[in-house]
Every structure is written in C-alpha cells, then in structure tokens.
Design a protein around this motif. Structure first.
Motif, PDB file in Angstrom:
ATOM      1  N   LYS A 152     123.943   0.895 156.066  1.00 34.90           N
ATOM      2  CA  LYS A 152     125.163   1.124 156.683  1.00 34.90           C
ATOM      3  C   LYS A 152     125.267   0.681 158.201  1.00 34.90           C
ATOM      4  O   LYS A 152     126.232   0.052 158.319  1.00 34.90           O
ATOM      5  CB  LYS A 152     125.938   2.467 156.242  1.00 34.90           C
ATOM      6  N   GLU A 153     124.382   0.947 158.819  1.00 37.44           N
ATOM      7  CA  GLU A 153     123.929   0.800 160.178  1.00 37.44           C
ATOM      8  C   GLU A 153     123.904  -0.929 160.283  1.00 37.44           C
ATOM      9  O   GLU A 153     124.288  -1.561 161.443  1.00 37.44           O
ATOM     10  CB  GLU A 153     122.756   1.224 160.772  1.00 37.44           C
ATOM     11  N   LEU A 154     123.469  -1.301 159.407  1.00 34.34           N
ATOM     12  CA  LEU A 154     123.194  -2.983 159.271  1.00 34.34           C
ATOM     13  C   LEU A 154     124.593  -3.680 159.157  1.00 34.34           C
ATOM     14  O   LEU A 154     124.556  -4.951 159.316  1.00 34.34           O
ATOM     15  CB  LEU A 154     122.110  -3.523 158.588  1.00 34.34           C
ATOM     16  N   LEU A 155     125.621  -3.055 158.587  1.00 35.92           N
ATOM     17  CA  LEU A 155     126.892  -3.725 158.350  1.00 35.92           C
ATOM     18  C   LEU A 155     127.542  -4.523 159.406  1.00 35.92           C
ATOM     19  O   LEU A 155     128.035  -5.688 159.489  1.00 35.92           O
ATOM     20  CB  LEU A 155     128.142  -2.808 158.025  1.00 35.92           C
ATOM     21  N   LYS A 156     127.227  -4.071 160.753  1.00 37.33           N
ATOM     22  CA  LYS A 156     127.778  -4.634 161.737  1.00 37.33           C
ATOM     23  C   LYS A 156     127.053  -5.975 162.253  1.00 37.33           C
ATOM     24  O   LYS A 156     127.525  -6.650 163.271  1.00 37.33           O
ATOM     25  CB  LYS A 156     127.579  -3.894 163.275  1.00 37.33           C
ATOM     26  N   TYR A 157     125.779  -6.547 161.449  1.00 35.03           N
ATOM     27  CA  TYR A 157     125.371  -7.581 161.797  1.00 35.03           C
ATOM     28  C   TYR A 157     125.519  -8.679 160.789  1.00 35.03           C
ATOM     29  O   TYR A 157     125.039  -9.545 160.602  1.00 35.03           O
ATOM     30  CB  TYR A 157     123.847  -7.426 161.762  1.00 35.03           C
ATOM     31  N   MET A 158     126.809  -8.531 160.204  1.00 38.91           N
ATOM     32  CA  MET A 158     127.442  -9.597 159.290  1.00 38.91           C
ATOM     33  C   MET A 158     127.298 -10.658 159.828  1.00 38.91           C
ATOM     34  O   MET A 158     127.952 -11.365 160.816  1.00 38.91           O
ATOM     35  CB  MET A 158     128.701  -9.215 158.946  1.00 38.91           C
ATOM     36  N   PRO A 159     126.704 -11.753 159.220  1.00 41.52           N
ATOM     37  CA  PRO A 159     126.663 -13.335 159.503  1.00 41.52           C
ATOM     38  C   PRO A 159     128.046 -13.860 159.571  1.00 41.52           C
ATOM     39  O   PRO A 159     128.581 -13.663 158.500  1.00 41.52           O
ATOM     40  CB  PRO A 159     125.502 -13.950 158.398  1.00 41.52           C
ATOM     41  N   LEU A 160     128.166 -14.566 160.522  1.00 40.48           N
ATOM     42  CA  LEU A 160     129.477 -15.375 160.723  1.00 40.48           C
ATOM     43  C   LEU A 160     129.653 -16.183 159.214  1.00 40.48           C
ATOM     44  O   LEU A 160     131.042 -16.346 159.020  1.00 40.48           O
ATOM     45  CB  LEU A 160     129.684 -16.293 161.959  1.00 40.48           C
ATOM     46  N   VAL A 161     128.988 -16.676 158.731  1.00 46.60           N
ATOM     47  CA  VAL A 161     129.103 -17.701 157.563  1.00 46.60           C
ATOM     48  C   VAL A 161     129.814 -16.753 156.280  1.00 46.60           C
ATOM     49  O   VAL A 161     130.439 -17.449 155.569  1.00 46.60           O
ATOM     50  CB  VAL A 161     127.769 -18.252 156.857  1.00 46.60           C
ATOM     51  N   TYR A 162     129.819 -15.503 156.433  1.00 44.34           N
ATOM     52  CA  TYR A 162     130.522 -14.569 155.458  1.00 44.34           C
ATOM     53  C   TYR A 162     131.836 -14.374 156.054  1.00 44.34           C
ATOM     54  O   TYR A 162     132.760 -13.445 155.250  1.00 44.34           O
ATOM     55  CB  TYR A 162     129.810 -13.220 155.077  1.00 44.34           C
ATOM     56  N   GLN A 163     132.354 -14.756 156.806  1.00 48.38           N
ATOM     57  CA  GLN A 163     133.776 -14.754 157.550  1.00 48.38           C
ATOM     58  C   GLN A 163     134.682 -15.724 157.406  1.00 48.38           C
ATOM     59  O   GLN A 163     134.324 -16.750 157.975  1.00 48.38           O
ATOM     60  CB  GLN A 163     133.570 -14.235 159.050  1.00 48.38           C
ATOM     61  N   CYS A 164     135.812 -15.532 156.760  1.00 50.95           N
ATOM     62  CA  CYS A 164     136.674 -16.796 156.610  1.00 50.95           C
ATOM     63  C   CYS A 164     137.647 -16.498 158.077  1.00 50.95           C
ATOM     64  O   CYS A 164     138.130 -15.657 158.495  1.00 50.95           O
ATOM     65  CB  CYS A 164     137.771 -16.429 155.453  1.00 50.95           C
ATOM     66  N   PRO A 165     137.751 -17.739 158.717  1.00 51.38           N
ATOM     67  CA  PRO A 165     138.280 -18.008 160.100  1.00 51.38           C
ATOM     68  C   PRO A 165     139.777 -17.613 159.843  1.00 51.38           C
ATOM     69  O   PRO A 165     140.499 -17.337 160.726  1.00 51.38           O
ATOM     70  CB  PRO A 165     137.835 -19.113 160.568  1.00 51.38           C
ATOM     71  N   SER A 166     140.382 -17.971 158.642  1.00 57.39           N
ATOM     72  CA  SER A 166     141.942 -17.720 158.554  1.00 57.39           C
ATOM     73  C   SER A 166     142.290 -16.125 158.177  1.00 57.39           C
ATOM     74  O   SER A 166     143.439 -16.054 158.347  1.00 57.39           O
ATOM     75  CB  SER A 166     142.347 -18.464 157.474  1.00 57.39           C
ATOM     76  N   ARG A 167     141.476 -15.346 158.222  1.00 52.09           N
ATOM     77  CA  ARG A 167     141.793 -14.115 157.903  1.00 52.09           C
ATOM     78  C   ARG A 167     142.370 -13.305 159.138  1.00 52.09           C
ATOM     79  O   ARG A 167     141.613 -13.198 159.850  1.00 52.09           O
ATOM     80  CB  ARG A 167     140.744 -13.107 157.210  1.00 52.09           C
ATOM     81  N   ALA A 168     143.700 -12.916 158.935  1.00 55.48           N
ATOM     82  CA  ALA A 168     144.271 -12.302 160.194  1.00 55.48           C
ATOM     83  C   ALA A 168     144.022 -10.643 159.792  1.00 55.48           C
ATOM     84  O   ALA A 168     144.139 -10.132 158.771  1.00 55.48           O
ATOM     85  CB  ALA A 168     145.608 -12.710 160.225  1.00 55.48           C
ATOM     86  N   ASN A 169     143.646 -10.280 160.810  1.00 55.61           N
ATOM     87  CA  ASN A 169     143.656  -8.500 160.736  1.00 55.61           C
ATOM     88  C   ASN A 169     142.524  -8.115 159.896  1.00 55.61           C
ATOM     89  O   ASN A 169     142.698  -7.253 159.088  1.00 55.61           O
ATOM     90  CB  ASN A 169     145.053  -7.980 160.579  1.00 55.61           C
ATOM     91  N   ALA A 170     141.486  -8.867 159.677  1.00 56.48           N
ATOM     92  CA  ALA A 170     140.349  -8.520 158.765  1.00 56.48           C
ATOM     93  C   ALA A 170     139.777  -7.135 159.107  1.00 56.48           C
ATOM     94  O   ALA A 170     139.559  -6.891 160.362  1.00 56.48           O
ATOM     95  CB  ALA A 170     139.306  -9.499 158.528  1.00 56.48           C
ATOM     96  N   GLN A 171     139.367  -6.217 158.191  1.00 57.97           N
ATOM     97  CA  GLN A 171     138.573  -5.180 158.712  1.00 57.97           C
ATOM     98  C   GLN A 171     137.275  -5.372 159.072  1.00 57.97           C
ATOM     99  O   GLN A 171     136.714  -6.586 158.392  1.00 57.97           O
ATOM    100  CB  GLN A 171     138.568  -4.386 157.203  1.00 57.97           C
ATOM    101  N   PRO A 172     136.463  -4.871 160.068  1.00 57.98           N
ATOM    102  CA  PRO A 172     135.279  -5.177 160.184  1.00 57.98           C
ATOM    103  C   PRO A 172     134.327  -5.389 159.255  1.00 57.98           C
ATOM    104  O   PRO A 172     134.448  -4.440 158.307  1.00 57.98           O
ATOM    105  CB  PRO A 172     135.276  -4.253 161.429  1.00 57.98           C
ATOM    106  N   TYR A 173     133.514  -6.170 159.345  1.00 55.17           N
ATOM    107  CA  TYR A 173     132.362  -6.288 158.187  1.00 55.17           C
ATOM    108  C   TYR A 173     132.657  -6.343 157.311  1.00 55.17           C
ATOM    109  O   TYR A 173     131.772  -5.987 156.193  1.00 55.17           O
ATOM    110  CB  TYR A 173     131.216  -4.920 158.737  1.00 55.17           C
TER     111      TYR A 173
END
Length: 188
Positions: free
Chosen positions: A58-79
């Motif tokens: 669970k501590e590794l959640l904060k290292y989510m690679p940017l490739v898994y993040q949609c740049p259009s998501r507003a107010n996305a929950q972290p990780y």
C-alpha cells in the motif's frame, strides 16, 4: 498498449493479475507490466506474494507511473486509474487463463485490451471490469470524462476513441476476442 504487447512477446501471453499459489488475485496486471513502462525498479519494490493493500504494498501506491493517469480526469482521487481491462469469458482477460496473440481470432485490431472505465480503482488493485457477453444495452463499465466517448487500447497496440453512442452489440463484439464478428471502423 506497447507495454502489453512487449509483455506478450517476452512471456508468450498477455499480462494478467499477479496471484497467490491458489489463484487469488493479489496485484493488478498494471504492476506486472511495470518493467515494460520503464519501471522495473518499482516492480522490484513490491512484495509479489502480498495483496495490493498489504501494509508494504500500500505504501507503493504513491509511486503510480504517469502512464496510468488520464490527463483529462478532474478531481481524481490520488493513486487511482481508470485504465482497466474487461474480464470474463471471451474477453482479453479471463480468470486463470493465459491469453496469447494466437487466441485473438477476431483480429488484434478488432479486440479491446484496455478501456477507460467510468469508475477509477487504485492502480495496483486487481479490479477490472466484469464482462458478461449476455448483458443487453450495456457499456460494461466503460466511460470517461472525455466529451462524447472513451478511449480504448486495442490488442494491436492502437488506441481508438469509442463514441458513447456505440451500439452495445458492437461494443460486445469488440470486447470478445474470438466471436467471429465482422466489425467495420465506421461502426463506432
């Protein structure tokens, strides 16, 4: 999508969730492909025999690679990510089964591998979209914050924008890898 294809080439099967010896999912396929998104060092930090929400992992959640993040998501929950696969009979992800390129008889350009989902999940959590080929009038959980539709990664590595108005039968045909359907690009 390139990472998934490179994984398939190296392992003779598309990625699937990391499981324990009894087949219980512990970590998402998104963790399994980390070396193929230039994150091999991050994979080495995971305890692959522990679930995604163990104190260590669970501590590794904060290292989510940017490739898994949609740049259009507003107010996305972290990780969290909305990039999820469909799991079920006939889909690219089938519980307990390795899927190879040769298993995609509908053609890799006509088969969805990953889709933007309406609901986000923790990026390491093995939680994909359940696919029921008998469901009528369903997007099977696909959706996004993009106006008018959502992106899909196809099994050939391409990414396509699917209109929200897609005929549910056509979407079902795109999810299945061996249904024998003929799908024309103007169908979606």
């Amino acid at each position: 999508m390139l990472a998934m294809l490179n994984f398939e080439s190296a392992n003779n099967a598309f990625p699937r969730d990391i499981t324990d010896k009894n087949g219980k999912p512990l970590l998402s396929w998104r963790v399994a492909i980390l070396p193929y998104v230039e994150q091999g060092a991050l994979l080495d930090k995971f305890k692959l025999d522990e679930p995604w929400d163990s104190p260590h992992n669970k501590e590794l959640l904060k290292y989510m690679p940017l490739v898994y993040q949609c740049p259009s998501r507003a107010n996305a929950q972290p990780y969290t990510t909305t990039y999820r696969g469909f799991v079920g009979a006939g889909a690219l992800f089938e519980t307990g089964r390795d899927i190879r390129i040769a298993d995609i008889t509908d053609g890799t350009s006509n088969t969805i591998a990953v889709v933007e989902a309406k609901d986000a999940v923790a990026w390491t959590k093995p939680d994909d979209l359940p696919f029921d080929g008998q469901a009528n009038r369903s997007l099977h959980g696909a959706g996004s914050s993009h106006p008018g539709g959502f992106n899909c990664g196809m099994a050939d590595g391409s990414v396509r924008f699917i209109k929200i108005s897609i005929n549910p039968t056509t979407l079902r045909d795109l999810i299945t890898r061996g249904g024998g359907e003929v799908i024309w690009p103007d169908s979606y």
